[in-house]
Design a protein around this motif. Structure first.
Motif, PDB file in Angstrom:
ATOM      1  N   UNK A 135      20.893  28.149  22.116  1.00 49.23           N
ATOM      2  CA  UNK A 135      21.063  29.389  22.892  1.00 49.23           C
ATOM      3  C   UNK A 135      22.374  29.366  23.675  1.00 49.23           C
ATOM      4  N   UNK A 136      22.692  28.203  24.173  1.00 53.36           N
ATOM      5  CA  UNK A 136      23.944  28.061  24.929  1.00 53.36           C
ATOM      6  C   UNK A 136      25.145  28.379  24.040  1.00 53.36           C
ATOM      7  N   UNK A 137      25.109  27.878  22.820  1.00 58.49           N
ATOM      8  CA  UNK A 137      26.209  28.166  21.889  1.00 58.49           C
ATOM      9  C   UNK A 137      26.256  29.667  21.584  1.00 58.49           C
ATOM     10  N   UNK A 138      25.065  30.251  21.424  1.00 55.45           N
ATOM     11  CA  UNK A 138      25.033  31.698  21.183  1.00 55.45           C
ATOM     12  C   UNK A 138      25.750  32.438  22.317  1.00 55.45           C
ATOM     13  N   UNK A 139      25.476  32.024  23.529  1.00 54.58           N
ATOM     14  CA  UNK A 139      26.119  32.694  24.669  1.00 54.58           C
ATOM     15  C   UNK A 139      27.631  32.478  24.672  1.00 54.58           C
ATOM     16  N   UNK A 140      28.050  31.295  24.238  1.00 56.43           N
ATOM     17  CA  UNK A 140      29.492  31.057  24.088  1.00 56.43           C
ATOM     18  C   UNK A 140      30.076  32.055  23.088  1.00 56.43           C
ATOM     19  N   UNK A 141      29.397  32.213  21.985  1.00 56.07           N
ATOM     20  CA  UNK A 141      29.876  33.138  20.962  1.00 56.07           C
ATOM     21  C   UNK A 141      29.895  34.565  21.497  1.00 56.07           C
ATOM     22  N   UNK A 142      28.876  34.876  22.304  1.00 48.16           N
ATOM     23  CA  UNK A 142      28.797  36.204  22.911  1.00 48.16           C
ATOM     24  C   UNK A 142      29.986  36.425  23.849  1.00 48.16           C
ATOM     25  N   UNK A 143      30.249  35.412  24.659  1.00 43.23           N
ATOM     26  CA  UNK A 143      31.400  35.455  25.559  1.00 43.23           C
ATOM     27  C   UNK A 143      32.705  35.671  24.795  1.00 43.23           C
ATOM     28  N   UNK A 144      32.791  35.004  23.664  1.00 37.89           N
ATOM     29  CA  UNK A 144      34.015  35.081  22.864  1.00 37.89           C
ATOM     30  C   UNK A 144      34.123  36.392  22.096  1.00 37.89           C
ATOM     31  N   UNK A 145      33.094  37.219  22.212  1.00 36.56           N
ATOM     32  CA  UNK A 145      33.089  38.466  21.464  1.00 36.56           C
ATOM     33  C   UNK A 145      32.719  38.275  20.000  1.00 36.56           C
TER      34      UNK A 145
END
Length: 805
Positions: A135-145
């Motif tokens: 989930x943390x990685x998903x949020x990173x990806x979300x942050x990165x657009x």
RNA sequence: GCCGAUGUGGUGAAACUGGCAAACACGCACGACUCAAAAUCGUGUGCCGCAAGGCUUGUGGGUUCAAGUCCCACCAUCGGCACCA
């Protein structure tokens, strides 16, 4: 007889008690990271295919370890997935219970064939401690657009009332109930893998992967370079943008085609004379399933938009506009220019609807070209005004430049690769950590609230609205927006099964870290994966997805390397004895438990590695496994021989050192079956001796150790009563090239390239000497009689070829 | 259709840079042990031929003193993608 039952258990316990395979960061040693795909723990238990991959990674790891490397080799469970969920729906039990039971069984089975995994690093994708970081990685990806939401059609089963993953759709039908799957539009999460298309493609070049995997990935990414061309629409301000790789054929364009889904058509409605017909066509296509649309290969359909025309910007010619289902809405601009003379699809369509076929490319550089067929290759331009006479290649360059100058052409690269559909309307997956707020939009769940744990639930049956079963739990769904504090709702879709496996190789490196996905220090030490074993079914999807995640994390400075897997090795399928795939339905499945029960783990390991080349498909053979059983017992019976300290003779050392060299090289090259055959050759030799030198014996056991770890440990202990260490704590034997040189060699004597006789001579004997010996041979003289020697070909230590007339 | 891989004994297969094709196994045959069988051990085993010898790596051609290996054309099987303009 070798008592495998007790001996194998004994050593497995020894390894476990002594943590023989535990690995820690050790900066004084070179690391080696070997990896094998972690299994999905199904109810059926471990399959011989798993054994194949895991034995290979084990042989390689043990070999590297004995060569002084600090080897990381671990195992885990890719445990989210549909079978567990379906089981839960049917039995009204939590999928986690079923999963746990399966994992236990898998762990027991895998341990029973003795691989050298560091079990302290075991991971489970369904463990909140693990998926916290997914989930943390998903949020990173979300942050990165790189994670975004958009309306998209999903596979919808009208009878099960649920969305289906692509993997659950077989031939356009629901895997479970066999109803025809429909397309339903829903808001979906996507990962923008297309942003990485170019890097994913370019970086393939430096990888030590089999060429066929690289080619597959290249095709999957499907880069094509071309241009977008604007066609004005007569009487409208809108333009039709088409994508083409063959701008050189533009003077042969006789119509333009839009995908039936293309919204532009609505804007042209007023002038379309046959609107009813057009609308009917759009509806007809909408109601077609994907299956029907793609199956209609031979029968292209379409409708002409009567009353409107597009204008070819190069020659200002008016051309008709069609709607046709052979144009895909999802690729390029959803519109193409049709050049029937030089494109098979356009050719077929033009014939059916009686449209112009204008030839503008000729095979030869001459103006007349009477070919009636469709010609798709490059050639020389004809009937193309000032561009006539140019080659296709030259024309493309010039036309693009001219078009750019006049603002109706743009250079463009398109990829077949689509963004990764990342949401599933399912229970048994990682919850997507997003809160949907009417004011703030999609808001990430704050990092300190991770993991967002999958809530307990009564009923796993999908809701019927196309939403995940999670949508039914009000207490979970309704939350305050982390940003503005107003009432909001959680995202209820879960992640696909691919999520957990897209980064598990990073977690093995530091599996118990609660503060980070993995520490920088450990990532820096262990990454990249040096060798990755797995099955051919992951050639594109898993390997591409995980490369993408790794690259995104690399761009964030989180992982130290841009490519996760340095070398990739894929194994061939093991078929059943009858040559068919192993399947419950055929009742031909080989259960590793049974094989271990009747032959032991070491026999199974060696047999599976000896079946054939590692990458090839081969069929199980009960009689062949018997041969390996003989081999293993014959090794065991070496213990009955007298062991001595007398120096081994030259012949023995010669064959021994040849074996050291060959086995080492073969393991490195993943040619396990030839390594084993060399070990058999040495065994046959040792068995013929009266007594065996102890050192020779010890070296042989070490060479065997990666293949037959239990047997080698036991024999090593028996042979060296003074040693109470694992054989794997000793180093791999080295070979001496001088000892490998043969003293005597057999020289083939050929007359005119045909073998007629042979000679045994000292190593490195010279041509003259051999020729004189050869001439004395009766067999040779017979062939030389009344002949004139024209030429002598001499290859040192191999052959002499006498050419006569 | 496109892309990729593979074609060698009865079977799985081996063969480094072009250099003795069939290593290592399975199977089979015969022999030993056994009342017998299984297990085990030994010998043999590419094809044709009594032999001398000839033939043999999917097919056909080519290069070379020499081709499983290099080049050209074709055939077959398997796997993946499949209207991507």
């Amino acid at each position: 007889m070798y008592d495998y039952k007790n001996i194998e258990k004994k050593w497995q316990k020894y390894w476990e008690d002594n943590k023989t395979y535990k690995v820690e960061i050790d900066k004084n040693k070179k690391k080696f990271y070997s990896l094998v795909e972690f299994p999905y723990p199904s109810g059926a238990g471990v399959h011989v295919g798993h054994v194949k991959g895991q034995t290979a990674v084990d042989i390689f790891s043990r070999f590297k370890r004995m060569n002084g490397y600090n080897v990381l080799n671990a195992m885990g469970w890719d445990a989210f997935g549909l079978p567990a969920e379906n089981f839960a729906i049917k039995n009204k039990k939590h999928p986690g219970d079923f999963t746990k039971k399966n994992i236990e069984n898998f762990r027991r089975q895998i341990k029973s064939f003795g691989p050298s995994f560091d079990w302290d690093r075991e991971i489970d994708t369904t463990d909140p401690k693990y998926y916290k970081w997914t989930q943390w990685i998903f949020l990173k990806l979300f942050e990165m657009g790189l994670a975004y939401e958009k309306d998209a059609p999903i596979n919808w089963c009208p009878s099960c009332k649920t969305g289906l993953a692509n993997e659950e759709v077989l031939d356009g039908k629901c895997e479970r109930c066999e109803s025809v799957v429909e397309q339903k539009n829903m808001k979906q999460w996507f990962l923008k893998i297309t942003d990485y298309a170019e890097k994913l493609l370019a970086d393939l070049d430096d990888l030590d992967w089999p060429e066929y995997i690289k080619t597959s990935q290249k095709n999957w990414i499907g880069k094509s370079e071309g241009a977008e061309i604007d066609f004005e629409i007569d009487g409208f301000s809108e333009k039709i943008k088409v994508f083409t790789t063959r701008i050189d054929t533009i003077f042969g364009c006789s119509y333009v085609v839009l995908a039936p889904e293309n919204k532009l058509v609505l804007k042209l409605k007023a002038k379309i004379k046959n609107w009813q017909e057009v609308q009917n066509y759009i509806n007809e296509i909408k109601n077609k399933t994907d299956l029907e649309r793609t199956d209609l290969n031979k029968n292209k359909s379409g409708v002409c938009l009567e009353g409107v025309w597009a204008i070819n910007p190069f020659n200002k010619e008016r051309v008709s506009i069609f709607l046709a289902d052979y144009v895909l809405a999802s690729y390029g601009t959803g519109a193409v220019m049709a050049v029937p003379a030089h494109d098979e699809r356009d050719f077929e369509f033009a014939k059916k609807y009686n449209l112009d076929i204008k030839r503008v490319i000729a095979k030869e550089n001459s103006s007349n070209d009477n070919n009636e067929e469709c010609y798709v290759d490059d050639g020389f331009l004809i009937n193309s005004e000032k561009f006539s006479g140019l080659t296709s290649f030259q024309a493309r360059e010039k036309m693009i430049i001219e078009g750019q100058k006049n603002n109706f052409v743009e250079k463009k690269i398109n990829y077949k690769l689509r963004d990764w559909l990342f949401s599933r309307q399912r229970y048994w997956g990682e919850p997507i950590p997003i809160v949907k707020c009417s004011k703030c939009g999609n808001v990430p769940v704050p990092e300190e609230e991770l993991p967002l744990v999958l809530p307990e639930i009564e009923n796993y049956e999908p809701s019927g609205t196309g939403e995940s079963p999670l949508a039914k739990i009000d207490s979970w769904v309704n939350v305050k927006c982390p940003k503005c504090g107003q009432l909001a709702k959680r995202e209820t879709n879960t992640m696909p099964q691919w999520a957990g496996s897209s980064w598990y190789f990073l977690r093995y490196i530091d599996p118990h870290n609660e503060k980070k996905m993995a520490s920088e220090e450990s990532l820096k030490y262990f990454m990249p994966v040096d060798i990755y074993f797995g099955g051919a079914e992951h050639t594109t999807v898993h390997l591409l997805y995980s490369r993408f995640w790794n690259k995104a994390l690399y761009d964030q400075g989180i992982v130290p390397v841009s490519e996760p897997y340095k070398r990739r090795v894929q194994h061939g399928l093991i078929l059943a004895e009858d040559g068919r795939k192993m399947s419950k339905r055929w009742g031909n499945v080989i259960n590793p438990d049974d094989v271990i029960e009747s032959y032991g783990a070491d026999v199974m390991r060696v047999y599976i590695m000896f079946m054939g080349p590692y990458g090839d498909t081969s069929a199980w053979s009960t009689s062949a496994i018997n041969g390996i059983n003989r081999f293993v017992n014959k090794i065991w019976s070496l213990l009955e021989k007298e062991v001595c300290d007398e120096l081994a003779d030259k012949e023995t050392l010669n064959i021994l050192h040849k074996t050291i060299k060959k086995v080492g090289e073969d393991i490195e090259n993943i040619s396990f079956h030839t390594a084993i055959s060399q070990l058999m050759i040495l065994l046959n030799y040792l068995s013929s001796l009266e007594k065996i030198n102890k050192e020779v014996f010890n070296v042989y056991l070490k060479l065997l150790a990666p293949f037959t770890p239990h047997l080698s440990e036991e024999m090593y202990q028996r042979l060296n009563s003074d040693v109470n260490q694992s054989i794997f704590d000793f180093s791999w034997p080295e070979y001496d090239l001088d000892l490998i040189k043969d003293e005597k060699v057999k020289i083939a004597i050929q007359i005119n390239g045909k073998l007629r006789d042979s000679l045994e001579v000292n190593f490195d004997s010279e041509e003259d000497f051999i020729l004189s010996l050869a001439k004395e041979r009766e067999l040779v003289q017979k062939w030389l009689e009344n002949k004139e020697i024209v030429k002598i070909i001499f290859v040192k230590n191999r052959l002499i070829n006498i050419v006569v007339k």
